[in-house]
Scaffold this motif. Structure first.
Motif, PDB file in Angstrom:
ATOM      1  N   GLY A  47       0.921  -1.116   0.050  1.00 47.85           N
ATOM      2  CA  GLY A  47      -0.045  -0.090   0.026  1.00 47.85           C
ATOM      3  C   GLY A  47       0.761   1.398   0.071  1.00 47.85           C
ATOM      4  O   GLY A  47       1.989   1.138  -0.328  1.00 47.85           O
ATOM      5  N   ARG A  48       0.095   2.135   0.392  1.00 52.46           N
ATOM      6  CA  ARG A  48       0.908   3.595   0.458  1.00 52.46           C
ATOM      7  C   ARG A  48       1.843   3.527   1.630  1.00 52.46           C
ATOM      8  O   ARG A  48       1.284   3.589   2.681  1.00 52.46           O
ATOM      9  N   GLN A  49       3.131   3.592   1.424  1.00 57.51           N
ATOM     10  CA  GLN A  49       3.930   3.588   2.685  1.00 57.51           C
ATOM     11  C   GLN A  49       5.163   4.588   2.639  1.00 57.51           C
ATOM     12  O   GLN A  49       5.472   5.120   1.472  1.00 57.51           O
ATOM     13  N   ALA A  50       5.717   5.076   3.828  1.00 56.45           N
ATOM     14  CA  ALA A  50       6.701   6.138   3.800  1.00 56.45           C
ATOM     15  C   ALA A  50       8.284   5.456   2.715  1.00 56.45           C
ATOM     16  O   ALA A  50       8.447   4.430   3.217  1.00 56.45           O
ATOM     17  N   PRO A  51       8.558   6.528   2.095  1.00 54.59           N
ATOM     18  CA  PRO A  51       9.733   6.041   1.417  1.00 54.59           C
ATOM     19  C   PRO A  51      10.783   5.404   2.194  1.00 54.59           C
ATOM     20  O   PRO A  51      11.773   4.397   1.889  1.00 54.59           O
ATOM     21  N   ASP A  52      10.956   5.921   3.664  1.00 56.86           N
ATOM     22  CA  ASP A  52      12.170   5.231   4.288  1.00 56.86           C
ATOM     23  C   ASP A  52      11.849   3.686   4.958  1.00 56.86           C
ATOM     24  O   ASP A  52      12.641   2.624   4.991  1.00 56.86           O
ATOM     25  N   VAL A  53      10.459   3.332   5.025  1.00 56.70           N
ATOM     26  CA  VAL A  53      10.079   1.867   5.101  1.00 56.70           C
ATOM     27  C   VAL A  53      10.364   1.166   3.682  1.00 56.70           C
ATOM     28  O   VAL A  53      11.022   0.133   4.035  1.00 56.70           O
ATOM     29  N   THR A  54      10.112   1.566   2.657  1.00 52.63           N
ATOM     30  CA  THR A  54      10.354   0.957   1.359  1.00 52.63           C
ATOM     31  C   THR A  54      12.102   0.726   1.187  1.00 52.63           C
ATOM     32  O   THR A  54      12.328  -0.465   1.135  1.00 52.63           O
ATOM     33  N   ARG A  55      12.576   1.669   1.690  1.00 53.39           N
ATOM     34  CA  ARG A  55      14.164   1.445   1.835  1.00 53.39           C
ATOM     35  C   ARG A  55      14.614   0.551   2.709  1.00 53.39           C
ATOM     36  O   ARG A  55      15.489  -0.380   2.131  1.00 53.39           O
ATOM     37  N   SER A  56      14.116   0.505   3.959  1.00 48.59           N
ATOM     38  CA  SER A  56      14.481  -0.355   4.815  1.00 48.59           C
ATOM     39  C   SER A  56      14.075  -1.751   4.660  1.00 48.59           C
ATOM     40  O   SER A  56      14.730  -2.819   4.705  1.00 48.59           O
ATOM     41  N   MET A  57      12.900  -1.828   3.961  1.00 45.95           N
ATOM     42  CA  MET A  57      12.143  -3.424   3.403  1.00 45.95           C
ATOM     43  C   MET A  57      13.221  -3.922   2.285  1.00 45.95           C
ATOM     44  O   MET A  57      13.509  -5.041   2.345  1.00 45.95           O
ATOM     45  N   ALA A  58      13.677  -3.007   1.462  1.00 43.67           N
ATOM     46  CA  ALA A  58      14.362  -3.243   0.067  1.00 43.67           C
ATOM     47  C   ALA A  58      15.610  -3.836   0.741  1.00 43.67           C
ATOM     48  O   ALA A  58      16.323  -5.020   0.346  1.00 43.67           O
ATOM     49  N   GLN A  59      16.201  -3.203   1.585  1.00 40.19           N
ATOM     50  CA  GLN A  59      17.621  -3.738   2.240  1.00 40.19           C
ATOM     51  C   GLN A  59      17.346  -5.104   3.153  1.00 40.19           C
ATOM     52  O   GLN A  59      18.402  -5.879   2.750  1.00 40.19           O
ATOM     53  N   LEU A  60      16.334  -5.330   3.688  1.00 46.18           N
ATOM     54  CA  LEU A  60      16.141  -6.428   4.407  1.00 46.18           C
ATOM     55  C   LEU A  60      15.993  -7.559   3.290  1.00 46.18           C
ATOM     56  O   LEU A  60      16.597  -8.837   3.524  1.00 46.18           O
ATOM     57  N   ALA A  61      15.262  -7.533   2.184  1.00 45.53           N
ATOM     58  CA  ALA A  61      15.044  -8.438   1.087  1.00 45.53           C
ATOM     59  C   ALA A  61      16.518  -8.672   0.674  1.00 45.53           C
ATOM     60  O   ALA A  61      16.829  -9.930   0.503  1.00 45.53           O
ATOM     61  N   ALA A  62      17.407  -7.670   0.409  1.00 47.54           N
ATOM     62  CA  ALA A  62      18.662  -8.110  -0.105  1.00 47.54           C
ATOM     63  C   ALA A  62      19.400  -8.721   0.802  1.00 47.54           C
ATOM     64  O   ALA A  62      20.117  -9.839   0.412  1.00 47.54           O
ATOM     65  N   GLU A  63      19.313  -8.288   1.901  1.00 50.04           N
ATOM     66  CA  GLU A  63      20.314  -9.086   2.965  1.00 50.04           C
ATOM     67  C   GLU A  63      19.918 -10.573   3.277  1.00 50.04           C
ATOM     68  O   GLU A  63      20.550 -11.476   3.398  1.00 50.04           O
TER      69      GLU A  63
END
Ligand code: AMP
Ligand code: MN
Ligand code: MN
Ligand code: MN
Length: 284
Positions: A229-245
């Motif tokens: 859904g609509r989420q803050a850009p910092d949440v997206t960045r942090s989730m993308a980092q976890l996915a990569a990790e």
């Protein structure tokens, strides 16, 4: 040079609900709304149910949209209610069908328990009322929330969760749900991809979320929702980092339930960061 027609660019919405669980639209109406909103590939992921998929698939074919089988399985992990989305599975899988039957029985059993707890708080006959609101849908807390609103006991469903049904409240019954690892096994047995749904919604500490992701991955989970859904850009960045990790594919979806909830409308969310490995590469 021709302008790129936005309607032709791919838009994946891989998390949505119909009235087969706690959404309010028929599957065919979810599909047509998705089309209007520019979605090119849609998954309907009703809670613990696949009964809306056949109707949606027919509707999507008629609109020349790609349709992906989906489900959102309710689980319990370390005391937290966690959701695992399954995508692109075989709906004929015996393992998955048996699991869904079990989840359905657990939902009914849970609804009885929720009604008993509400009765102890002086709210009588909630089961029949919630069942009527659920109709053909898999019964859940949103149906009890609507009943409490209808009876004038709370001003809106969000207040119903805050007071009666949300985490830690009397109507928050989750002990009947399977462990996350089992849900992942069911999805994998049906040839699907298991996706950890909206990880930021669990309000876990980062170290607890890392523990969940470690177990999820070890059980055969392959993806996580990076955009929900609509989420803050910092949440997206942090989730993308976890996915990569954690070496997980990235999924995205609106978690659409109701056209009145503008913050989770079909196709209305930020694109996945370019660094992500999209989950659809698993089946494309
Ligand atoms: P259940 O599947 O019965 O456990 O209910 C979970 C569903 O309730 C979620 O998928 C949401 O659609 C809805 N929900 C959860 N928390 C809230 C909340 N605080 N306000 C409104 N709806 C909620
Ligand atoms: Mn829901
Ligand atoms: Mn969910
Ligand atoms: Mn959902």
């Amino acid at each position: 040079m021709a302008l790129i027609d936005q309607k032709d660019s791919p838009l994946f919405d891989l998390h949505s609900h119909s009235l087969h669980s706690d959404g309010i639209l028929r599957p065919q109406a979810v599909v047509s709304r998705a089309k209007e909103n520019g979605v090119t590939t849609l998954a309907i992921t009703d809670h613990d149910s696949i009964s809306g998929l056949a109707e949606a698939r027919v509707a999507a074919a008629a609109l020349d949209m790609q349709f992906i089988n989906g489900i959102e399985l309710s689980c319990l992990w370390d005391g937290v209610g966690v959701h695992v989305v399954g995508l692109n599975f075989d709906t004929g899988s015996d393992v998955l069908l048996a699991a869904i039957e079990g989840q359905g029985r657990a939902r009914v059993e849970r609804a009885v328990m929720i009604a008993e707890r509400l009765a102890r708080l002086g709210i009588a006959d909630a089961l029949a009322g919630a069942q009527e609101i659920a109709g053909i849908g898999a019964i859940g807390r949103p149906h009890f929330a609507q009943l409490l609103v209808n009876r004038g006991l709370v001003p809106n469903t969000s207040a119903a969760f805050k007071r009666y049904l949300g985490a830690g409240k009397p109507g928050d019954v989750k002990q009947l749900w399977p462990p996350v690892a089992r849900a992942v096994e069911w999805i994998n047995a049906a040839g699907g991809v298991a996706v950890l749904a909206h990880p930021e919604k669990y309000k876990m500490t980062r170290s607890k979320l890392r523990r969940l992701l470690t177990e999820f991955r070890a059980a055969g989970g392959q993806a996580m929702e990076v955009v929900s859904g609509r989420q803050a850009p910092d949440v997206t960045r942090s989730m993308a980092q976890l996915a990569a990790e954690f070496g997980l594919y990235a999924s995205c979806g609106s978690d659409f339930h109701d056209p009145a909830q503008a913050w989770q409308d079909l196709g209305r969310f930020e694109p996945l960061p370019a660094s992500c490995e999209p989950v659809w590469t698993c089946w494309a």
